[in-house]
Motif scaffolding. Sequence first.
Motif, short mmCIF file in Angstrom:
data_model
loop_
_atom_site.label_atom_id
_atom_site.label_comp_id
_atom_site.label_asym_id
_atom_site.label_seq_id
_atom_site.Cartn_x
_atom_site.Cartn_y
_atom_site.Cartn_z
N LYS A 55 0.80 -1.24 -0.07
CA LYS A 55 -0.11 0.14 0.18
C LYS A 55 1.16 1.40 0.20
O LYS A 55 0.34 2.55 0.07
CB LYS A 55 -0.94 -0.02 1.00
N THR A 56 2.25 1.32 -0.22
CA THR A 56 3.08 2.35 0.10
C THR A 56 2.97 3.15 -1.26
O THR A 56 3.51 4.27 -1.26
CB THR A 56 4.38 1.69 0.21
N GLY A 57 2.27 2.69 -2.24
CA GLY A 57 2.42 3.30 -3.63
C GLY A 57 1.22 3.74 -4.01
O GLY A 57 0.74 4.18 -5.14
N ASP A 58 0.14 3.47 -3.23
CA ASP A 58 -1.20 4.11 -3.60
C ASP A 58 -1.43 5.57 -3.97
O ASP A 58 -2.30 5.81 -4.58
CB ASP A 58 -2.02 3.60 -2.20
N LYS A 59 -0.57 6.14 -3.37
CA LYS A 59 -0.63 7.82 -3.85
C LYS A 59 0.13 8.14 -4.83
O LYS A 59 0.29 9.51 -5.20
CB LYS A 59 -0.07 8.81 -2.52
N GLY A 60 0.60 7.19 -5.69
CA GLY A 60 1.23 7.35 -7.07
C GLY A 60 2.87 7.71 -6.85
O GLY A 60 3.38 8.13 -7.95
N PHE A 61 3.42 7.22 -5.76
CA PHE A 61 4.74 7.53 -5.62
C PHE A 61 5.29 6.14 -5.29
O PHE A 61 4.79 5.17 -4.82
CB PHE A 61 5.32 8.40 -4.45
N SER A 62 6.77 6.09 -5.53
CA SER A 62 7.47 4.84 -5.32
C SER A 62 9.00 5.05 -4.95
O SER A 62 9.37 6.34 -4.90
CB SER A 62 7.48 3.75 -6.60
N SER A 63 9.67 4.24 -4.57
CA SER A 63 11.08 4.55 -3.84
C SER A 63 11.96 4.14 -4.79
O SER A 63 12.04 2.92 -5.39
CB SER A 63 11.14 3.78 -2.49
N THR A 64 13.21 4.95 -4.68
CA THR A 64 14.35 4.19 -5.60
C THR A 64 15.09 3.53 -4.55
O THR A 64 14.78 3.26 -3.47
CB THR A 64 15.27 5.53 -6.09
N PHE A 65 16.28 2.97 -5.22
CA PHE A 65 17.16 2.31 -4.36
C PHE A 65 17.78 3.04 -3.33
O PHE A 65 18.10 2.52 -2.19
CB PHE A 65 18.20 1.40 -5.08
N THR A 66 18.01 4.36 -3.45
CA THR A 66 18.50 5.25 -2.44
C THR A 66 17.46 5.59 -1.24
O THR A 66 17.94 6.44 -0.45
CB THR A 66 19.04 6.31 -3.43
N LYS A 72 5.31 7.92 -9.70
CA LYS A 72 5.70 6.43 -10.76
C LYS A 72 5.81 6.90 -11.98
O LYS A 72 6.39 5.99 -12.56
CB LYS A 72 4.43 5.68 -10.34
N ASP A 73 5.52 7.95 -12.47
CA ASP A 73 5.88 8.33 -13.85
C ASP A 73 7.11 8.89 -14.04
O ASP A 73 7.58 9.73 -15.29
CB ASP A 73 4.76 9.10 -14.51
N ASP A 74 7.93 9.05 -13.00
CA ASP A 74 9.20 9.63 -13.38
C ASP A 74 10.16 8.80 -14.28
O ASP A 74 9.80 7.77 -14.61
CB ASP A 74 9.84 9.46 -11.77
#
Length: 235
Positions: A55-66, A72-74
């Motif tokens: 559920k961490t990506g529900d707002k349209g954001f995700s994490s890089t390895f850093t 998410k459309d970055d």
Amino acid sequence: MAVWLFGGRLGLRGRLSACRLLCPRFQSRGPQGGEDGDRLQPSSTAAKIPKIYTKTGDKGFSSTFTGERRPKDDQVFEAVGTTDELSSAIGFAMELVTEKGHMFAEELQKIQCTLQDIGSALATPRSSAREAHLKHTAFQEGPVLELERWIDKYSSQLPPLKAFILPSGGKSSSALHFCRAVCRRAERRVVPLVQMGETDANVAKFLNRSREKWFLLNSEEATLRIPADPTALCG
């Protein structure tokens, strides 16, 4: 099924319980890296069925390895996603190639494994990476040089090309042509990141050489220069 391989370290998003295929060099390694809730936990009792969503990506954001949060459309995730799509296309082509008994299926699997390393490099944008991150996800020139040797091998077996080729020539050849098209799109996604200094130029070089290899591999089907359907030649 989201399996992330960062520089040889296997992190399992959503605490996945199994994976159908791991690259040989990763098979002996246990799950490492990832976020706190992402690792498989040993259990002395009966194994529990884990949830695969966070559920961490529900707002349209995700994490890089850093650890950086980006939309998410970055461009980074566009590049990562397209290389993942390429790996999926290769997996489909491998099934058809194996059915035909071709000898280069192992090469395709090796490219898949390299694409995992490329995904790691792309998911580690240099603008937010520390030295420790870059140490684990650096993408060296070795895979590019190996691809060039493969390309030289197949090129030496082919007569000069005198016409354009329409993507066709059987199921396995068509699948390889599709890999080539997806690879070109992956390259278009990666080049801006290289130009911005966010990833290593060797990533773009590998995709560029890989695109040429998909075209040449159709020689195994005898359709690159002499298609089964003569109308596939455009002079």
